[in-house]
Design a protein around this motif. Structure first.
Motif, short mmCIF file in Angstrom:
data_model
loop_
_atom_site.label_atom_id
_atom_site.label_comp_id
_atom_site.label_asym_id
_atom_site.label_seq_id
_atom_site.Cartn_x
_atom_site.Cartn_y
_atom_site.Cartn_z
N GLY A 113 -9.37 -7.06 -26.86
CA GLY A 113 -10.43 -6.73 -25.92
C GLY A 113 -10.80 -5.26 -25.91
N VAL A 114 -10.42 -4.53 -26.96
CA VAL A 114 -10.71 -3.11 -27.07
C VAL A 114 -11.87 -2.91 -28.04
CG1 VAL A 114 -9.81 -0.84 -27.75
CG2 VAL A 114 -8.33 -2.48 -26.56
N LEU A 115 -12.80 -2.02 -27.70
CA LEU A 115 -13.95 -1.78 -28.56
C LEU A 115 -13.50 -1.12 -29.86
CD1 LEU A 115 -17.09 -1.95 -28.60
CD2 LEU A 115 -17.11 0.43 -27.81
N ARG A 116 -13.89 -1.72 -30.97
CA ARG A 116 -13.53 -1.16 -32.27
C ARG A 116 -14.22 0.19 -32.48
NH1 ARG A 116 -14.08 -6.79 -33.65
NH2 ARG A 116 -12.13 -7.60 -34.55
N THR A 117 -13.63 1.02 -33.34
CA THR A 117 -14.21 2.33 -33.64
C THR A 117 -15.22 2.26 -34.78
OG1 THR A 117 -12.38 2.85 -35.15
CG2 THR A 117 -12.14 3.52 -32.85
N VAL A 118 -15.27 1.14 -35.51
CA VAL A 118 -16.20 0.98 -36.63
C VAL A 118 -16.78 -0.43 -36.62
CG1 VAL A 118 -15.02 2.66 -38.10
CG2 VAL A 118 -14.36 0.24 -38.20
N TRP A 315 -16.11 17.41 -37.60
CA TRP A 315 -16.97 16.54 -36.78
C TRP A 315 -16.53 15.09 -36.90
CZ3 TRP A 315 -23.05 16.21 -37.40
CH2 TRP A 315 -23.59 15.64 -36.25
N GLU A 316 -16.23 14.67 -38.13
CA GLU A 316 -15.75 13.30 -38.35
C GLU A 316 -14.44 13.06 -37.59
OE1 GLU A 316 -17.07 10.86 -40.05
OE2 GLU A 316 -18.59 11.75 -41.39
N LYS A 317 -13.51 14.01 -37.66
CA LYS A 317 -12.22 13.86 -37.01
C LYS A 317 -12.36 13.80 -35.49
CE LYS A 317 -9.52 16.18 -40.64
NZ LYS A 317 -8.66 17.35 -40.95
N ILE A 318 -13.22 14.66 -34.96
CA ILE A 318 -13.42 14.69 -33.50
C ILE A 318 -14.06 13.40 -33.02
CG2 ILE A 318 -14.77 15.79 -31.67
CD1 ILE A 318 -14.31 18.46 -33.11
N ARG A 323 -13.40 8.45 -29.93
CA ARG A 323 -13.50 6.99 -29.81
C ARG A 323 -12.15 6.39 -29.46
NH1 ARG A 323 -16.97 5.94 -35.30
NH2 ARG A 323 -19.02 6.50 -34.51
N ASP A 324 -11.08 6.88 -30.10
CA ASP A 324 -9.75 6.36 -29.80
C ASP A 324 -9.37 6.65 -28.35
OD1 ASP A 324 -9.47 5.41 -32.34
OD2 ASP A 324 -8.22 7.05 -33.06
N THR A 325 -9.69 7.86 -27.89
CA THR A 325 -9.36 8.24 -26.51
C THR A 325 -10.07 7.34 -25.51
OG1 THR A 325 -9.01 10.55 -27.14
CG2 THR A 325 -9.44 10.12 -24.82
N LEU A 330 -6.63 6.94 -23.58
CA LEU A 330 -5.57 7.91 -23.82
C LEU A 330 -5.73 9.12 -22.90
CD1 LEU A 330 -5.58 7.84 -27.74
CD2 LEU A 330 -4.18 6.47 -26.18
N GLU A 331 -4.68 9.93 -22.83
CA GLU A 331 -4.74 11.17 -22.06
C GLU A 331 -5.82 12.08 -22.63
OE1 GLU A 331 -3.17 12.24 -19.35
OE2 GLU A 331 -2.13 10.31 -19.12
#
Length: 348
Positions: A113-118, A315-318, A323-325, A330-331
């Motif tokens: 139930g978590v939104l995918r990042t891709v 920019w890609e990493k951020i 998205r993961d946060t 996440l904190e």
């Protein structure tokens, strides 16, 4: 209702449900004129800043094509816009996401139930069966990708295969917040339609409609002024706290590559908690700053190219970390320190 009262109650309609289009009359005319010509491109890349109406325009085009399937018909040849009456059967089906000749590729929920990042390759392969099967209604089939840079590498290659040999009466509308990050092989198969940021009156009108507030509300005007032509950014900034957070982030960005740890702690505390608006305002400020920096430095003949490359990679990493946060709740303070650490290193 005032803007401050509306801040925590804003419900924004999905672009497929939005019948009005603020601004972008030239882009709308380009799509309409191309459709009723004898050379209608099968794939379009609709690019521009986040939240300026790209998806709204894409769904507006999809509704028009699925409603008026013959581009030579008198109603199409005489049309001045892509308007379709919201009560029309096609418009209702598009709004409900149930039209058999419209496929949308966008990030979806995983098994937890978590939104995918891709956007995954399995989802993208749906285009093959979609265009290869008998449509629910004869005629055009439309695929909207929102957004194309969110396709993972395998998904992008799967889409490319369909674009290379497009089926008859197929229309691809690829939405992009960052066209420079789209595969060149995909870009080469699309007609590019770049949208400019909206004028402030258009932002105010669209945001007021979405938020259900008066266009005369001072807070809305302040948010529109700071939005740089983006309706979604204006809605994010609607209310004093979000604007203050944007200003706080901008002040820290202006000191790079030096950063004050105390200010980072204060910023981390400001976006902590469960308020998604605060996190969105922070990430939006970072995204806008990097985008502006890349555009400005990229246009400079004496630009530091290695630094530009580092900034693009950061920019890609951020984007991935943000998205993961958001997806995994996440904190947020570690994200603030990580973002500014990456940016400080890139700007050395």
């Amino acid at each position: 209702m005032s803007a401050r009262q509306a801040e925590s109650r804003i419900t924004v309609a999905h672009p497929r449900e939005t019948s009005t289009l603020s601004g972008h009359r030239e882009a709308e005319a380009a799509l309409l004129n191309a459709y009723r010509s004898e050379r209608f491109p099968h794939a379009w890349l609709i690019g521009g800043a986040r939240g300026i109406g790209k998806a709204t325009l894409a769904y507006r085009m999809a509704r028009f094509v699925l409603t008026h399937r013959n581009p030579l018909a008198a109603r199409v040849q005489g049309a001045s816009t892509l308007w379709v009456e919201p009560s029309d059967a096609v418009a209702r089906q598009v709004a409900a996401g149930s039209h058999g000749s419209l496929l949308t590729l966008e990030r979806s929920l995983n098994d937890r139930g978590v939104l995918r990042t891709v956007i995954t390759v399995d989802e993208t392969r749906e285009t093959i069966s979609f265009f290869g099967s008998t449509a629910a209604v004869d005629g055009w089939r439309v695929c909207i990708v929102d957004t194309v840079e969110e396709l993972n590498s395998n998904a992008a290659n799967a889409l490319l295969k369909v674009l290379e040999e497009p089926p008859r009466q197929s229309l691809f509308l690829l939405i992009s917040n960052a066209p420079a990050r789209v595969l060149p092989t995909i870009l080469s198969r699309c007609r590019k339609l770049m949208l400019r940021p909206l004028a402030i009156p258009d932002v105010i009108a669209a945001a007021a409609t979405s938020a259900g507030i008066s266009t005369e509300d001072p807070a809305l005007g302040e948010a529109a002024e700071a939005s740089e032509g983006s309706v979604s950014r204006a809605l994010t900034l609607l209310g004093g706290d979000a604007i203050k957070l944007h200003q706080q982030t901008a002040a820290l960005l202006s000191t790079l590559p030096r950063v004050d740890p105390r200010e980072l702690h204060a910023l981390g505390d400001a976006i902590s908690g469960s308020d998604r608006v605060a996190l969105t305002a922070f990430i939006d400020s970072i995204d806008r700053w990097i985008s502006q920096r890349l555009r400005a430095d990229g246009a400079n003949a004496n630009a530091n190219l290695p630094r530009l490359a580092r900034l693009a990679e950061v920019w890609e990493k951020i984007t991935s970390a943000a998205r993961d946060t958001e997806s995994y709740n996440l904190e947020r303070k570690p994200l603030v320190f990580s973002v500014f650490g990456l940016l400080a290193e890139a700007m050395q």
